[in-house]
Design a protein around this motif. Structure first.
Motif, PDB file in Angstrom:
ATOM      1  N   VAL A  29      59.677   8.327  29.222  1.00 15.88           N
ATOM      2  CA  VAL A  29      59.976   7.533  27.697  1.00 15.88           C
ATOM      3  C   VAL A  29      60.706   8.408  26.754  1.00 15.88           C
ATOM      4  CG1 VAL A  29      58.553   6.840  25.814  1.00 15.88           C
ATOM      5  CG2 VAL A  29      57.657   6.044  28.215  1.00 15.88           C
ATOM      6  N   LEU A  30      60.428   9.643  26.811  1.00 18.57           N
ATOM      7  CA  LEU A  30      60.970  10.648  25.899  1.00 18.57           C
ATOM      8  C   LEU A  30      62.539  10.540  26.085  1.00 18.57           C
ATOM      9  CD1 LEU A  30      58.252  13.364  25.525  1.00 18.57           C
ATOM     10  CD2 LEU A  30      58.919  11.443  24.030  1.00 18.57           C
ATOM     11  N   ALA A  37      57.428  10.224  20.802  1.00 16.29           N
ATOM     12  CA  ALA A  37      56.690  11.335  20.747  1.00 16.29           C
ATOM     13  C   ALA A  37      55.608  11.437  19.633  1.00 16.29           C
ATOM     14  CB  ALA A  37      57.575  12.597  20.604  1.00 16.29           C
ATOM     15  N   THR A  38      55.831  10.457  18.676  1.00 15.06           N
ATOM     16  CA  THR A  38      54.826  10.426  17.667  1.00 15.06           C
ATOM     17  C   THR A  38      53.773   9.229  17.798  1.00 15.06           C
ATOM     18  OG1 THR A  38      56.226   8.777  16.392  1.00 15.06           O
ATOM     19  CG2 THR A  38      56.749  10.868  16.065  1.00 15.06           C
ATOM     20  N   ARG A  39      53.871   8.449  19.005  1.00 16.11           N
ATOM     21  CA  ARG A  39      53.078   7.448  19.290  1.00 16.11           C
ATOM     22  C   ARG A  39      51.941   8.023  20.476  1.00 16.11           C
ATOM     23  NH1 ARG A  39      56.900   2.433  20.532  1.00 16.11           N
ATOM     24  NH2 ARG A  39      54.841   1.307  20.865  1.00 16.11           N
ATOM     25  N   LEU A  40      50.819   8.206  19.860  1.00 11.64           N
ATOM     26  CA  LEU A  40      49.843   8.837  20.710  1.00 11.64           C
ATOM     27  C   LEU A  40      49.254   7.970  21.667  1.00 11.64           C
ATOM     28  CD1 LEU A  40      47.684  11.027  21.447  1.00 11.64           C
ATOM     29  CD2 LEU A  40      46.329  10.361  19.816  1.00 11.64           C
TER      30      LEU A  40
END
Length: 286
Positions: A29-30, A37-40
């Protein structure tokens, strides 16, 4: 170009098969959606692979007595070192899958070489292995890739889709690498993956449907004397119902006495020993 040559499989076997796993974790995904990266919740979906799915799959392979090939991005090795070491400790092959699962579309030669070297360094640092196999993220090789892989001593790649059997792929005028073909139809991503705004349409297939399709392809490949290569991701196929269905397929393949079931490295070493004439795949002229 010419068709790949038939392969005489060892010990009188009529076909070959391999189960492979891409341990992408967060890197898949990254690489294309760094803002995730901000989506837990998204990160937890990917972390399920090394944290929960992978141990389950390792238990299944142990029960079935099957050795598999695991393609590990360097980022996964750094973020989840215990998971990668568990793969090596279980006796499976660890192979290269980029560093941050970087797509190679329009990537220049220098950048591609740097990605290869960074991934190699990570796997050697974490797992103590120097892989002989490579799978390009998203199965996107460049025309520079065969030569860059040969430069680094790789034995094989498994990213192309033009044959049912492995072959020698020319890297330059004197060297080649073994190519072990794959196909989108033998990948669990298209069956199971859905991440809002990132991947998939929301249609998630049942394990029975997915495994029925893969079994039909295996049975046909067996009749064709081919090499069946299935690609699964621990964050997808490591979930309980899917893993149970996959174990049924592994049991079916392992029960075919006329099929050689082996890690890709073993298959590539066999093919290398046949002395096949390398195939050249030149870019099209527009």
């Amino acid at each position: 170009m010419r068709p790949a040559e038939p392969i005489p499989w060892p010990d009188g076997k009529i076909a070959a098969a391999a189960f492979t796993f891409d341990v992408d974790a967060e890197s898949a995904v990254l690489s294309s959606h760094p803002q995730a990266a901000t989506r837990l919740s998204v990160m937890s979906h990917q972390a399920y692979g090394p944290l929960t799915g992978l141990p389950r799959l390792l238990r299944i392979l142990d029960r079935q007595g099957v050795r598999a090939t695991f393609f590990v991005p360097g980022y996964t090795a750094h973020r989840h070192p215990d998971a990668v070491r568990a793969i090596a400790a279980a006796g499976h092959e660890i192979a290269h899958h980029g560093y941050l699962h970087e797509p190679l579309i329009d990537v220049d030669e220098e950048t591609e070489a740097a990605i290869l070297d960074r991934g190699l360094a990570a796997l050697e640092e974490v797992a103590g292995v120097r892989p002989v196999g490579y799978r390009a993220p998203m199965w996107e090789l460049t025309y520079n890739s065969p030569r860059l892989l040969a430069d680094r001593g790789f034995l094989y790649d498994t990213s192309l889709m033009d044959a049912d059997v492995p072959y020698e792929l020319a890297a330059d005028g004197t060297r080649s690498i073994v190519e072990i073909p794959v196909h989108w139809g033998l990948d669990d991503w298209e069956q199971y993956c859905y991440l809002p705004d990132i991947s998939g349409t929301g249609l998630i297939e049942s394990p029975d449907k997915a495994v029925a399709m893969w079994r039909a392809e295996f049975d046909a490949m067996r009749r064709e004397n081919g090499c069946f290569v299935l690609t699964n991701h621990p964050f997808l196929s490591g979930r309980p119902g899917r893993a149970a269905a996959l174990e049924g397929l592994i049991e079916h393949v392992a029960g075919c006495a006329d099929v050689w079931l082996a890690p890709l490295g073993d298959i590539a070493r066999h093919v290398r020993g046949l002395g096949l004439r390398p195939r050249h795949l030149p870019p099209p002229v527009l």
